[in-house]
Design a protein around this motif. Structure first.
Motif, mmCIF file in Angstrom:
data_model
loop_
_atom_site.group_PDB
_atom_site.id
_atom_site.type_symbol
_atom_site.label_atom_id
_atom_site.label_comp_id
_atom_site.label_asym_id
_atom_site.label_seq_id
_atom_site.Cartn_x
_atom_site.Cartn_y
_atom_site.Cartn_z
ATOM 1 N N PRO A 1 7.875 2.889 -9.989
ATOM 2 C CA PRO A 1 6.481 3.191 -9.678
ATOM 3 C C PRO A 1 6.393 4.120 -8.473
ATOM 4 O O PRO A 1 7.273 4.130 -7.613
ATOM 5 N N SER A 2 5.325 4.878 -8.421
ATOM 6 C CA SER A 2 5.100 5.758 -7.284
ATOM 7 C C SER A 2 4.685 4.915 -6.085
ATOM 8 O O SER A 2 4.236 3.766 -6.229
ATOM 9 N N LEU A 3 4.810 5.493 -4.903
ATOM 10 C CA LEU A 3 4.398 4.800 -3.690
ATOM 11 C C LEU A 3 2.910 4.464 -3.756
ATOM 12 O O LEU A 3 2.486 3.395 -3.324
ATOM 13 N N GLN A 4 2.126 5.347 -4.337
ATOM 14 C CA GLN A 4 0.698 5.110 -4.486
ATOM 15 C C GLN A 4 0.441 3.881 -5.362
ATOM 16 O O GLN A 4 -0.418 3.051 -5.054
ATOM 17 N N GLU A 5 1.200 3.737 -6.469
ATOM 18 C CA GLU A 5 1.045 2.566 -7.340
ATOM 19 C C GLU A 5 1.434 1.281 -6.618
ATOM 20 O O GLU A 5 0.751 0.265 -6.737
ATOM 21 N N VAL A 6 2.538 1.334 -5.877
ATOM 22 C CA VAL A 6 2.993 0.153 -5.151
ATOM 23 C C VAL A 6 1.938 -0.261 -4.131
ATOM 24 O O VAL A 6 1.614 -1.450 -4.005
ATOM 25 N N ARG A 7 1.372 0.704 -3.430
ATOM 26 C CA ARG A 7 0.328 0.380 -2.447
ATOM 27 C C ARG A 7 -0.904 -0.206 -3.126
ATOM 28 O O ARG A 7 -1.531 -1.125 -2.608
#
Length: 149
Positions: free
Chosen positions: A30-36
């Protein structure tokens, strides 16, 4: 009706993106944006549950406590003196995130996860009098090491 645990969300977050003719596809990172976004959703659920129960979150823990709890939870061991010194003197504002990433990429995580799954699945090296469970043990260890769903 009992609500599911927040931990029940994790399989949904880590679900593979699709299947191929060779079996389940490896999950995409997952992208960092998704994880956040997911972390924010988990925080929202925890805060809502605390509010529902009239409880408040505990105070933010200090770095030594965070290091010890995180290392125990992810790698299944206490941190070394060298790890404690390096973490304590690290001025990076993202050192807690970096610690989690580093521990999750290590052999300690694989070992800790294998023991968790071995207990959950009741894995044994000997299944019956003349039947070895070793192939299953190796399969589960390899699945964890290669991040196979």
């Amino acid at each position: 009706m009992r609500r599911p645990s927040i931990l029940a969300l994790f399989p949904l977050l880590l679900a593979p993106s699709g299947e191929s003719s060779e079996g389940p596809a490896a999950p995409e990172r997952p992208s960092l944006q998704e994880v956040r976004r997911w972390a924010g959703e988990l925080d929202r659920l925890v805060e809502a549950d605390l509010a529902r129960r009239g409880a408040r979150p505990g105070p933010r823990v200090d770095d030594a406590t965070f290091l010890r709890r995180t290392t125990l939870a992810i790698a299944g061991r206490i941190p070394t003196v060298a790890e404690e010194e390096a973490f304590r003197t690290d001025p990076s504002p993202t050192k807690r995130h970096e610690l989690v990433d580093r521990l999750a990429a290590g052999r300690g995580y694989e070992s800790s996860m294998f023991h968790w799954f071995a207990d959950l699945l009741r894995i044994r090296t000997k299944l019956a009098r003349y039947t070895s469970g070793e192939p299953y043990v190796h399969y589960v260890k390899d699945a964890i090491a290669t991040d196979r769903p």
